[in-house]
Design an enzyme around this catalytic site. Structure first.
Site, short mmCIF file in Angstrom:
data_model
loop_
_atom_site.label_atom_id
_atom_site.label_comp_id
_atom_site.label_asym_id
_atom_site.label_seq_id
_atom_site.Cartn_x
_atom_site.Cartn_y
_atom_site.Cartn_z
N ASN A 99 -1.36 9.68 -11.04
CA ASN A 99 0.02 9.60 -11.54
C ASN A 99 0.29 10.56 -12.41
O ASN A 99 -0.53 10.69 -13.48
CB ASN A 99 0.61 8.16 -11.74
CG ASN A 99 0.51 7.43 -10.47
OD1 ASN A 99 1.19 7.53 -9.78
ND2 ASN A 99 -0.55 6.62 -10.64
N GLU A 137 0.66 12.71 -7.96
CA GLU A 137 1.89 11.96 -7.64
C GLU A 137 2.89 12.14 -8.57
O GLU A 137 2.49 11.58 -9.98
CB GLU A 137 1.30 10.37 -7.46
CG GLU A 137 0.44 10.46 -6.20
CD GLU A 137 0.18 8.87 -5.90
OE1 GLU A 137 1.09 8.07 -6.53
OE2 GLU A 137 -0.50 8.64 -5.11
N GLU A 147 3.36 3.35 1.71
CA GLU A 147 2.58 2.62 0.21
C GLU A 147 3.10 0.96 0.64
O GLU A 147 4.20 0.83 1.45
CB GLU A 147 3.15 3.03 -0.79
CG GLU A 147 2.41 3.77 -1.66
CD GLU A 147 2.73 3.82 -2.99
OE1 GLU A 147 2.16 3.63 -4.00
OE2 GLU A 147 4.08 4.19 -3.33
N GLU A 177 -5.86 6.18 -4.55
CA GLU A 177 -4.97 6.46 -5.96
C GLU A 177 -5.49 5.83 -7.03
O GLU A 177 -6.03 4.77 -7.01
CB GLU A 177 -3.62 5.73 -5.58
CG GLU A 177 -2.61 5.90 -7.03
CD GLU A 177 -1.30 5.56 -6.66
OE1 GLU A 177 -1.09 5.14 -5.44
OE2 GLU A 177 -0.33 5.83 -7.71
N ASP A 198 5.89 10.93 -5.02
CA ASP A 198 5.78 9.44 -4.97
C ASP A 198 7.05 8.55 -4.98
O ASP A 198 8.03 9.15 -5.35
CB ASP A 198 5.02 9.01 -6.34
CG ASP A 198 4.36 7.78 -6.56
OD1 ASP A 198 4.27 7.10 -5.19
OD2 ASP A 198 3.77 7.38 -7.60
P1 C2E Z 1 2.92 3.31 -8.11
O1 C2E Z 1 2.41 4.76 -8.36
O2 C2E Z 1 3.83 3.22 -6.95
O3 C2E Z 1 1.41 2.53 -7.44
C1 C2E Z 1 1.41 1.90 -6.32
C2 C2E Z 1 1.56 0.33 -6.83
O4 C2E Z 1 1.59 -0.33 -5.61
C3 C2E Z 1 0.26 -0.06 -7.53
O5 C2E Z 1 0.83 -1.10 -8.14
C4 C2E Z 1 -0.56 -0.98 -6.39
O6 C2E Z 1 -1.35 -1.95 -6.79
C5 C2E Z 1 0.91 -1.27 -5.63
N1 C2E Z 1 0.43 -1.77 -4.10
C6 C2E Z 1 -0.38 -1.08 -3.35
N2 C2E Z 1 -0.48 -1.61 -2.24
C7 C2E Z 1 0.52 -2.60 -2.37
C8 C2E Z 1 0.86 -3.74 -1.21
O7 C2E Z 1 0.35 -3.68 -0.18
N3 C2E Z 1 1.66 -4.66 -1.63
C9 C2E Z 1 2.12 -4.77 -3.00
N4 C2E Z 1 3.10 -5.67 -3.39
N5 C2E Z 1 2.09 -3.86 -3.79
C10 C2E Z 1 0.86 -3.01 -3.55
P2 C2E Z 1 0.15 -1.07 -9.87
O8 C2E Z 1 -1.22 -0.70 -9.75
O9 C2E Z 1 0.53 -2.19 -10.41
O10 C2E Z 1 1.05 0.11 -10.74
C11 C2E Z 1 2.31 0.07 -10.96
C12 C2E Z 1 2.99 1.06 -11.36
O11 C2E Z 1 2.36 1.75 -12.53
C13 C2E Z 1 2.56 2.58 -10.15
O12 C2E Z 1 3.25 2.33 -9.26
C14 C2E Z 1 2.72 3.78 -11.31
O13 C2E Z 1 4.03 3.95 -11.15
C15 C2E Z 1 2.23 2.96 -12.43
N6 C2E Z 1 0.81 3.56 -12.97
C16 C2E Z 1 -0.23 2.94 -12.74
N7 C2E Z 1 -1.20 3.45 -13.13
C17 C2E Z 1 -0.73 4.49 -13.61
C18 C2E Z 1 -1.32 5.82 -14.55
O14 C2E Z 1 -2.41 5.92 -14.57
N8 C2E Z 1 -0.35 6.73 -15.07
C19 C2E Z 1 0.87 6.59 -14.58
N9 C2E Z 1 1.83 7.47 -15.44
N10 C2E Z 1 1.47 5.37 -14.16
C20 C2E Z 1 0.72 4.59 -13.51
CA CA Z 2 1.72 6.60 -7.63
CA CA Z 3 4.49 4.85 -5.42
#
Ligand code: C2E
Ligand code: CA
Ligand code: CA
Length: 549
Positions: A390, A422, A509, A331, A452
């Site tokens: 995403n 996603e 996830e 991702e 997602d």
């Molecule tokens: P998401 O799409 O649900 O992405 C998965 C999030 O879970 C990511 O947080 C990832 O770092 C985190 N994660 C993965 N494995 C684990 C784990 O084992 N434990 C825990 N506690 N967390 C885990 P991240 O990178 O902080 O992103 C947060 C949210 O921000 C994402 O949730 C997504 O909704 C949004 N996001 C991130 N990048 C983009 C992007 O380029 N575009 C858009 N529209 N949204 C984004």
């Molecule tokens: Ca996602």
């Molecule tokens: Ca997710």
């Protein structure tokens, strides 16, 4: 020209009235009560007034008045009754039945004309005042009127302290979507009625947005979640099978000189802060909200230059295929590294960008970067793995979405099936018709669609059947909470079973522990994304991780 209806069984009387009035009005004519009602039912929006004879065959004037009184639309048309000169009883009876005025035969042209003008004028002014003062659906004050009224109350009672309380019905759109607009309206009416009853003399209420309510009440010394249980009760009466939460924000007015609209903004800010938090339903406005606003403003001031200065980086988090314990995809997750503000996680800015629309620009940048990186890997001779990006709710409404994505894969010479999209679960429930359409288009073009955050919100099973998606991603909160006790494991088991029944592969996830992994393996889950295997990492590190460079 305004239109009126003249009802009289006597042709000569009708003719006289028409002669008197036809220079000022367009005239409909009816010879008895039934005919009059038929015309009104078709033309009620156009008729400014009715001149009604009382004694008529088929249906007399009293009956006509009774019918009109009982009908929501017809009761709005003013009626002037025509009577003989010594008919006091008849006049009295007609007036009690809702007639607005009367004229006496023989007709005096100037008097008839003026009475008719007065009646129409009075009714039109009243309707106008009412329309702006009251919200038509709920009968509460309209937004503007609420502001004005609250302002004057606060001004007139200098020694009294007041609170502004705002309430927001969460997921209101979902009620319209799943149960119909009628039920949505009923819900708003129930809440409004409950507010009116509860408020009584203690305050005033208005509807200041489609699912937003505001109240001005005398300062309360205490609030608790039970303070608002009367609203929950009014909602529970409805046959709605999903839980409707209402969140509340309270601004204890400390600056009486502020416009009430600003006071409401403050209460709403507090209200937004408890949205989606399931065990807290209210919050007070305090200065930290202002600080948050300022912090947001800093982000807004910096976002455009951050994009051109390439401060946004794309990290990759592998998705592991459990059958071979190797990365089978990844991702793309955005990171912002600002020269002064430092490293910022997406949760600090993505929700804001979703609100202000900047997310569409940022997402295109992330998609472009992911595609470019993928093409680099292919050029370097690696066996490519699909990358998931995403797609925000706002992107779905972008009419150019499909064109943008197609241009990207053309630009980097990629196959569409290597770009997974996603789309978050809430997008499915909030905008189903449009989404189904877009998803079908994207699928037809060869992109792979992942739902997602599945399990994080309300998933309509209907929706799952209706929409063609390729992969389900179980929400990480879901995995982490659901694993804590036996009952929750049962739910997880059910969801995985459901996905299997729909023949959809599952990505779990947020898998952090061996125990979680083991449970998922036992359940037959295919893919895992989580810290247990790998955190999101920059491009170079990811290449080492996957291809061992
Ligand atoms: P998401 O799409 O649900 O992405 C998965 C999030 O879970 C990511 O947080 C990832 O770092 C985190 N994660 C993965 N494995 C684990 C784990 O084992 N434990 C825990 N506690 N967390 C885990 P991240 O990178 O902080 O992103 C947060 C949210 O921000 C994402 O949730 C997504 O909704 C949004 N996001 C991130 N990048 C983009 C992007 O380029 N575009 C858009 N529209 N949204 C984004
Ligand atoms: Ca996602
Ligand atoms: Ca997710």
């Amino acid at each position: 020209m305004r239109k009126i209806l003249v009802v009289d069984d006597n042709d000569i009387n009708r003719e006289i009235l028409c002669q008197i009035l036809n220079d000022e009005y367009e005239i409909f004519e009816a010879a008895d009560g039934q005919e009059a009602l038929d015309i009104m039912n078709k033309q009620h929006e156009n008729i400014s007034a009715v001149l009604l004879d009382l004694v008529m065959p088929v249906m007399n004037g009293y009956k006509v008045l009774e019918h009109m009184h009982a009908d929501a639309f017809l009761s709005k048309i003013p009626v002037i009754v025509a009577t003989g000169d010594d008919a006091e009883d008849a006049e009295m009876q007609a007036l009690t039945l809702g007639a607005h005025d009367f004229i006496v035969k023989p007709y005096k042209p100037a008097i008839i004309k003026q009475r008719l003008r007065n009646t129409i004028n009075f009714r039109e002014t009243a309707a106008f005042v009412n329309a702006v003062e009251r919200d038509e659906l709920t009968g509460l004050y309209s937004k503007e009127f609420f502001y004005r009224k609250a302002e004057s109350i606060i001004r007139d009672h200098e020694d009294q302290d007041y609170d502004i309380v705002c309430g927001d019905i969460e997921r209101f759109k979902l009620v319209n979507e799943l149960f119909g607009v009628k039920m949505g309206n009923q819900l708003l009416q129930n809440v409004a009625q409950a507010l009116k009853t509860q408020m009584g003399e203690h305050g005033i209420c208005g509807r200041i947005g489609s699912d937003l309510f505001a109240c001005l009440i005398k300062r309360r010394s205490e609030y608790s979640s039970d303070t608002f249980s009367f609203i929950t009760d009014s909602i529970d009466k409805l046959p709605i099978t999903i839980t409707i939460n209402v969140s509340y924000g309270i601004y204890q007015i400390d600056d009486k000189t502020l416009p009430v609209s600003i006071m409401c903004d403050r209460a709403l800010m507090a209200c937004n802060s408890v949205k989606g938090i399931y065990d807290i339903n209210y919050a007070f406005y305090d200065n930290k909200f202002m600080e948050n606003l300022r912090a947001e403003q800093v982000i807004i001031d910096n976002m455009k230059s951050a994009l051109t200065d390439r401060q946004f980086l794309v990290y990759y988090q592998p998705k592991y295929d459990l059958s071979i314990e190797k990365p089978a995809g990844a991702e793309a997750l955005v990171r912002w590294i600002h020269p002064e503000l430092g490293f910022m996680p997406p949760n600090d800015f993505i929700p804001l960008f979703e609100r202000n629309g900047f997310i569409t620009d940022l997402d295109i940048y992330v998609w472009d970067t992911a595609c470019r990186d993928m093409s680099d890997w292919i050029k370097a001779g690696h066996q490519p793995i699909p990358i998931s990006v995403n797609v925000s709710r706002a992107d779905i409404y972008n009419p150019n979405l499909t064109v943008i994505l197609l241009d990207l894969i053309k630009k980097y010479n990629l196959k569409p099936e290597y770009l997974h999209l996603e789309i978050t679960e809430t997008a499915y429930t909030e905008s189903s018709a449009q989404l189904i359409n877009i998803v079908n288009q994207l699928k037809a073009l060869g992109f792979i669609i992942e739902m997602d955050d599945f399990g994080s919100g309300y998933s309509s099973l209907n929706m799952l059947a209706e929409i063609s998606i390729d992969i389900l991603k179980l929400d990480r909160g879901f995995i982490q909470n659901e694993m804590t006790n036996e009952k929750s494991k049962g739910i997880l088991n059910f969801v995985v079973g459901l996905a299997k029944w729909l023949k959809l592969p599952i990505v779990a996830e947020g898998v952090e522990t061996k125990e979680q992994l083991q449970t998922l393996k036992t359940l037959g889950c295919e893919y895992v994304q989580g810290y247990y295997y790998a955190k999101p990492m920059p491009k170079a590190e990811f290449e080492k991780h996957v291809w061992g460079e």
